[in-house]
Design an enzyme around this catalytic site. Structure first.
Site, PDB file in Angstrom:
ATOM      1  N   MET A  30       1.055  -2.059   4.333  1.00 45.51           N
ATOM      2  CA  MET A  30      -0.476  -1.129   3.682  1.00 45.51           C
ATOM      3  C   MET A  30       0.310  -2.170   2.138  1.00 45.51           C
ATOM      4  SD  MET A  30      -0.734   2.455   4.835  1.00 45.51           S
ATOM      5  CE  MET A  30      -0.174   3.111   2.941  1.00 45.51           C
ATOM      6  N   HIS A  34       7.258  -4.178  -1.932  1.00 41.74           N
ATOM      7  CA  HIS A  34       8.860  -4.359  -2.425  1.00 41.74           C
ATOM      8  C   HIS A  34      10.275  -4.415  -1.543  1.00 41.74           C
ATOM      9  CE1 HIS A  34       8.653  -0.021  -0.330  1.00 41.74           C
ATOM     10  NE2 HIS A  34       8.156   0.288  -0.668  1.00 41.74           N
ATOM     11  N   GLY A  36      11.874  -2.605   0.251  1.00 39.75           N
ATOM     12  CA  GLY A  36      11.620  -2.537   1.579  1.00 39.75           C
ATOM     13  C   GLY A  36      11.139  -2.978   2.177  1.00 39.75           C
ATOM     14  N   HIS A  37      10.075  -3.244   2.298  1.00 35.98           N
ATOM     15  CA  HIS A  37       8.731  -4.637   2.757  1.00 35.98           C
ATOM     16  C   HIS A  37       9.696  -5.496   3.183  1.00 35.98           C
ATOM     17  CE1 HIS A  37       5.913  -1.962   1.020  1.00 35.98           C
ATOM     18  NE2 HIS A  37       5.517  -1.608   2.058  1.00 35.98           N
ATOM     19  N   GLN A 153       7.086   8.105  12.014  1.00 38.03           N
ATOM     20  CA  GLN A 153       5.886   6.875  12.759  1.00 38.03           C
ATOM     21  C   GLN A 153       6.513   5.619  13.456  1.00 38.03           C
ATOM     22  OE1 GLN A 153       3.200   4.815   9.272  1.00 38.03           O
ATOM     23  NE2 GLN A 153       5.011   3.039   9.623  1.00 38.03           N
ATOM     24  N   SER A 185       9.388   3.157  -2.102  1.00 34.27           N
ATOM     25  CA  SER A 185       7.809   3.023  -1.259  1.00 34.27           C
ATOM     26  C   SER A 185       6.829   2.918  -2.695  1.00 34.27           C
ATOM     27  CB  SER A 185       8.032   5.106  -1.390  1.00 34.27           C
ATOM     28  OG  SER A 185       7.113   5.250  -1.585  1.00 34.27           O
ATOM     29  N   SER A 186       5.507   2.236  -2.030  1.00 28.04           N
ATOM     30  CA  SER A 186       4.954   1.788  -2.838  1.00 28.04           C
ATOM     31  C   SER A 186       4.472   3.035  -3.779  1.00 28.04           C
ATOM     32  CB  SER A 186       3.830   1.169  -1.788  1.00 28.04           C
ATOM     33  OG  SER A 186       3.952   0.476  -1.660  1.00 28.04           O
ATOM     34  N   ARG A 187       4.736   4.308  -3.412  1.00 31.64           N
ATOM     35  CA  ARG A 187       4.136   5.332  -4.421  1.00 31.64           C
ATOM     36  C   ARG A 187       4.956   5.666  -5.182  1.00 31.64           C
ATOM     37  NH1 ARG A 187       2.079   7.540   1.219  1.00 31.64           N
ATOM     38  NH2 ARG A 187       0.127   7.473   0.968  1.00 31.64           N
TER      39      ARG A 187
HETATM   40  P1  AMP Z   1       3.942   0.941   3.938  1.00 32.42           P
HETATM   41  O1  AMP Z   1       3.309  -0.023   3.745  1.00 32.42           O
HETATM   42  O2  AMP Z   1       4.047   2.174   3.740  1.00 32.42           O
HETATM   43  O3  AMP Z   1       2.530   1.349   5.276  1.00 32.42           O
HETATM   44  O4  AMP Z   1       5.273   0.241   5.023  1.00 32.42           O
HETATM   45  C1  AMP Z   1       4.886  -0.398   5.405  1.00 32.42           C
HETATM   46  C2  AMP Z   1       6.818  -0.235   6.535  1.00 32.42           C
HETATM   47  O5  AMP Z   1       7.571  -0.021   5.964  1.00 32.42           O
HETATM   48  C3  AMP Z   1       6.409   0.209   7.734  1.00 32.42           C
HETATM   49  O6  AMP Z   1       7.620   0.458   8.757  1.00 32.42           O
HETATM   50  C4  AMP Z   1       7.616   1.623   6.447  1.00 32.42           C
HETATM   51  O7  AMP Z   1       8.473   2.258   7.384  1.00 32.42           O
HETATM   52  C5  AMP Z   1       8.108   0.490   5.599  1.00 32.42           C
HETATM   53  N1  AMP Z   1       8.803   0.687   4.989  1.00 32.42           N
HETATM   54  C6  AMP Z   1       8.784   1.000   3.989  1.00 32.42           C
HETATM   55  N2  AMP Z   1       9.391   1.243   2.430  1.00 32.42           N
HETATM   56  C7  AMP Z   1      10.825   0.994   3.071  1.00 32.42           C
HETATM   57  C8  AMP Z   1      11.939   1.675   3.007  1.00 32.42           C
HETATM   58  N3  AMP Z   1      12.592   2.094   1.809  1.00 32.42           N
HETATM   59  N4  AMP Z   1      12.616   1.028   3.397  1.00 32.42           N
HETATM   60  C9  AMP Z   1      12.604   0.908   4.952  1.00 32.42           C
HETATM   61  N5  AMP Z   1      11.286  -0.138   6.262  1.00 32.42           N
HETATM   62  C10 AMP Z   1      10.502   0.632   4.619  1.00 32.42           C
END
Ligand code: AMP
Length: 280
Positions: A30, A34, A36-37, A153, A185-187
């Site tokens: 989304m 960061h 993580g992504h 998820q 987290s983006s949040r």
């Molecule tokens: P999102 O943009 O939050 O929907 O996340 C997109 C993908 O990135 C999803 O598969 C999340 O599980 C993964 N993701 C988000 N934060 C992390 C994190 N801290 N570590 C690993 N994967 C992450």
């Protein structure tokens, strides 16, 4: 890097890549990217010849009182990150394309979406599986990478892919954390300094539970109580859930047995954060 803003252009490119014998590896996000992504993108490179990233804030997975309108958007920075990591194509759909007038088809994975986040976000996973299925039809990936941070998820998507015979390999990637242990987290952008400190207690309590279990504790009630005590802090407005579940089915465990997942959701200020620890 190719940038696709229509479904047709994305599909045509993917079809051509497949005709050329390339394996497509896909990272749906989304945005507000960061580390993580970015680690998912690096992982995707190992599983395909070309990597596709999607950035789409999917309204169907947000509840009526959630943060859809305020969800962080950093498109220019996201595209810079993607280019630096040599992403081959980024797909940027709009709501009109994904949910055109008259849209009425949704996918519901029935059981494993009821517990944990599904209990307080009843429409959330229906929105997630629907958009992921649509993105799979558009991008046509051979593999797709999802973070274990959103563990429910990940297993829900694995179930959907199995149940609907989708020819995509789903790959989970471990949680990436900030130096102080907070799951990225983006949040996290929403948190004040004080709330950011409180956010540490999520991971700290998971680590504490890990130590208890390593030391031989198997009494689930005791483990959950200790975790709850650790998490209590003035900045935490609400602990949504703390559950120990079977990591495959996500059903609550009556006695500790691996693979297990200790999962937490808490509201800090106005921000809902999740974290988990997997006992393999
Ligand atoms: P999102 O943009 O939050 O929907 O996340 C997109 C993908 O990135 C999803 O598969 C999340 O599980 C993964 N993701 C988000 N934060 C992390 C994190 N801290 N570590 C690993 N994967 C992450």
């Amino acid at each position: 890097m190719k940038l696709f803003k229509t479904i047709d252009a994305m599909q045509k490119w993917s079809l051509q890549e497949k005709r050329d014998g390339k394996r497509i590896s896909f990272v749906p996000t989304m945005g507000a990217l960061h580390e993580g992504h970015l680690s998912l993108i690096r992982e995707a490179k190992k599983h395909g010849d070309v990597v596709v990233l999607s950035i789409y804030v999917n309204p169907a997975q947000f509840g009526p009182n959630e943060d859809l309108q305020n969800y962080p958007k950093t498109l220019d920075a996201d595209l810079d990150h993607a280019k630096k990591l040599f992403v081959d194509a980024t797909f940027l759909p709009t709501d009109d394309m994904i949910y055109p007038d008259g849209y009425q088809t949704y996918i519901n994975v029935e059981n494993m979406t009821k517990n944990l986040c599904g209990a307080s976000r009843p429409e959330h996973f229906r929105g997630v599986t629907t958009v992921v299925a649509k993105l799979f039809n558009i991008v046509m990936p051979d593999s797709a990478i999802f973070g274990e941070k959103d563990f429910q998820q990940l297993v829900t998507i694995k179930r959907m892919v199995k149940d609907l015979n989708m020819p995509v390999e789903i790959i989970g990637h471990p949680i990436v954390r900030e130096p102080d242990g907070v799951a990225m987290s983006s949040r996290n952008k929403y948190l004040s300094d004080e709330e950011r400190v409180a956010a540490r207690s999520l991971n700290q309590s998971l680590e504490f539970a890990n130590e208890m279990i390593d030391a031989g504790e198997t009494d689930i009630k005791k483990i959950l109580l200790k975790v709850k005590e650790r998490i209590k802090s003035e900045s935490i407005s609400k602990v949504d859930y703390i559950n120990l579940v079977n990591a495959n089915t996500l059903e609550d465990l009556k006695e500790f047995r691996r693979p297990a997942l200790l999962a937490i959701a808490a509201v800090i200020g106005k921000t809902r954060l999740i974290d988990n620890h997997l006992f393999e």
